[in-house]
Design an enzyme around this catalytic site. Sequence first.
Site, short mmCIF file in Angstrom:
data_model
loop_
_atom_site.label_atom_id
_atom_site.label_comp_id
_atom_site.label_asym_id
_atom_site.label_seq_id
_atom_site.Cartn_x
_atom_site.Cartn_y
_atom_site.Cartn_z
CE1 TYR A 165 85.43 21.31 53.58
CE2 TYR A 165 85.47 18.92 53.70
CZ TYR A 165 86.09 20.11 53.39
OH TYR A 165 87.36 20.10 52.87
CG PHE A 219 89.45 21.48 44.00
CD1 PHE A 219 88.38 21.11 44.81
CD2 PHE A 219 89.58 22.83 43.67
CE1 PHE A 219 87.48 22.05 45.29
CE2 PHE A 219 88.69 23.78 44.15
CZ PHE A 219 87.64 23.40 44.96
N PRO A 220 91.04 16.76 43.37
CG PRO A 220 90.45 14.64 44.10
CD PRO A 220 90.40 16.08 44.50
CG LEU A 221 88.11 13.83 40.14
CD1 LEU A 221 86.73 13.20 40.36
CD2 LEU A 221 88.90 13.03 39.11
N1 LIG Z 1 91.84 21.37 52.23
C1 LIG Z 1 91.09 22.14 51.49
O1 LIG Z 1 91.19 23.36 51.53
C2 LIG Z 1 90.07 21.53 50.59
C3 LIG Z 1 89.42 22.30 49.62
C4 LIG Z 1 88.51 21.68 48.78
C5 LIG Z 1 88.26 20.31 48.91
N2 LIG Z 1 88.89 19.60 49.88
C6 LIG Z 1 88.66 18.14 50.02
O2 LIG Z 1 88.91 17.55 48.75
C7 LIG Z 1 87.80 16.70 48.42
C8 LIG Z 1 87.65 16.63 46.94
O3 LIG Z 1 87.34 17.88 46.39
P1 LIG Z 1 85.97 18.16 45.64
O4 LIG Z 1 84.97 17.13 46.00
O5 LIG Z 1 85.60 19.56 45.87
O6 LIG Z 1 86.41 18.11 44.12
P2 LIG Z 1 86.84 16.90 43.14
O7 LIG Z 1 86.96 15.62 43.88
O8 LIG Z 1 87.98 17.40 42.35
O9 LIG Z 1 85.60 16.84 42.16
C9 LIG Z 1 84.30 16.57 42.59
C10 LIG Z 1 83.39 16.75 41.40
O10 LIG Z 1 83.68 15.74 40.45
C11 LIG Z 1 82.51 15.00 40.14
N3 LIG Z 1 82.88 13.58 40.06
C12 LIG Z 1 83.42 12.80 41.02
N4 LIG Z 1 83.65 11.55 40.55
C13 LIG Z 1 83.23 11.54 39.27
C14 LIG Z 1 83.18 10.55 38.26
N5 LIG Z 1 83.63 9.31 38.48
N6 LIG Z 1 82.68 10.89 37.04
C15 LIG Z 1 82.22 12.13 36.80
N7 LIG Z 1 82.23 13.12 37.72
C16 LIG Z 1 82.74 12.83 38.94
C17 LIG Z 1 81.54 15.25 41.26
O11 LIG Z 1 80.20 15.24 40.76
P3 LIG Z 1 79.17 14.06 41.20
O12 LIG Z 1 78.74 14.38 42.59
O13 LIG Z 1 78.09 14.19 40.18
O14 LIG Z 1 79.91 12.77 41.10
C18 LIG Z 1 81.92 16.65 41.74
O15 LIG Z 1 81.25 17.63 41.00
C19 LIG Z 1 86.62 17.35 49.14
O16 LIG Z 1 85.55 16.47 49.28
C20 LIG Z 1 87.25 17.74 50.44
O17 LIG Z 1 87.29 16.62 51.31
C21 LIG Z 1 89.78 20.18 50.70
#
Ligand SMILES: NC(=O)c1ccc[n+]([C@@H]2O[C@H](COP(=O)([O-])OP(=O)(O)OC[C@H]3O[C@@H](n4cnc5c(N)ncnc54)[C@H](OP(=O)(O)O)[C@@H]3O)[C@@H](O)[C@H]2O)c1
Length: 280
Positions: free
Chosen positions: A59, A205-207
């Site tokens: 990252y 990608f929980p969201l």
């Molecule tokens: N193992 C793997 O291959 C892999 C791949 C991808 C990700 N990951 C891990 O999974 C974690 C989560 O994935 P992610 O961050 O990509 O996606 P995510 O948690 O599904 O979504 C993040 C997005 O949602 C928005 N968000 C978060 N909370 C919110 C809220 N309360 N209201 C409105 N919008 C909200 C964020 O924007 P704002 O910043 O504006 O809040 C951001 O754009 C990563 O940080 C990483 O640690 C692992």
Amino acid sequence: MEKTFTFDSDLTVNRLGYGTMQLTGDGVWGPVADPDNAVKVIETAIDHGVNFIDTADAYGPFYANLYLRDALKNRPDNHVMVATKVGNTRQGPDVWTPVGVPAYLRQQVEMNLFTLGLDHIDLLQLHRVDPNIPLADQIGVLKDMQDEGKIKHIGLSQVSVDQLKEATAIAPIVSVQNMYNLSNRQDEDVLDYADAHHIAFIPWFPLATGELIKDATLTNIAQKYNASPAQIALAWLLKRSDVILPIPGTKSSDHELQNIQAQDIDLSQADFDALKALAK
Ligand SMILES: NC(=O)c1ccc[n+]([C@@H]2O[C@H](COP(=O)([O-])OP(=O)(O)OC[C@H]3O[C@@H](n4cnc5c(N)ncnc54)[C@H](OP(=O)(O)O)[C@@H]3O)[C@@H](O)[C@H]2O)c1
């Protein structure tokens, strides 16, 4: 619903965690625009009870680890379980290439230790299985580093049930991190296997990277609970299984506080079932 998950007698964490991937530049490449804010978001999470934080050498690369190191340094009294990863190389924005050469994996565990400022890693996840290297060699080097005391627990990311079983024959595997959210539940079989074996299932990608919060059904149900769609999406994951540890990512302290409050939402069975229909 259990609010905590126990990895071992020393490591019980709150299930609602945090993921650092949003704390980087575009395409998960380079530094974030406001590093001070990045550190503050992590501190906010820790101050409100988050003690399970997911990150990775890839990252930035490394920028997210450096912000996490600063936040951990500023909160010396809070024990935070850090889950990091090795095995994905970066060639530019949005470019990811798995490399599982054992010497490289060893190097990256050491780099994680430097950049996180830790003397051991609580949970080291193989970010991707490299199809060109025997799995026994990839897990084997992590097992060696576990025996050396540099890694406490080993996890996997984006694997099948068969790969999970194969890896478990080489070393104990305590977690699996696969893509999973309300709109993408393709890995139900992996989740069910994890549930049956008390393996932590960490849905990435929980969201759905924020896409989910635009969904109309989710928005309608959220209104009933006086909650935001993001909170309901997280509450659904928490209700789905006690082995699920969501790690929503955000650059916003306000969103972080909102996400933490999701653990207090008691979703009815009827709403839980209605939301299941969102999956493609
Ligand atoms: N193992 C793997 O291959 C892999 C791949 C991808 C990700 N990951 C891990 O999974 C974690 C989560 O994935 P992610 O961050 O990509 O996606 P995510 O948690 O599904 O979504 C993040 C997005 O949602 C928005 N968000 C978060 N909370 C919110 C809220 N309360 N209201 C409105 N919008 C909200 C964020 O924007 P704002 O910043 O504006 O809040 C951001 O754009 C990563 O940080 C990483 O640690 C692992």
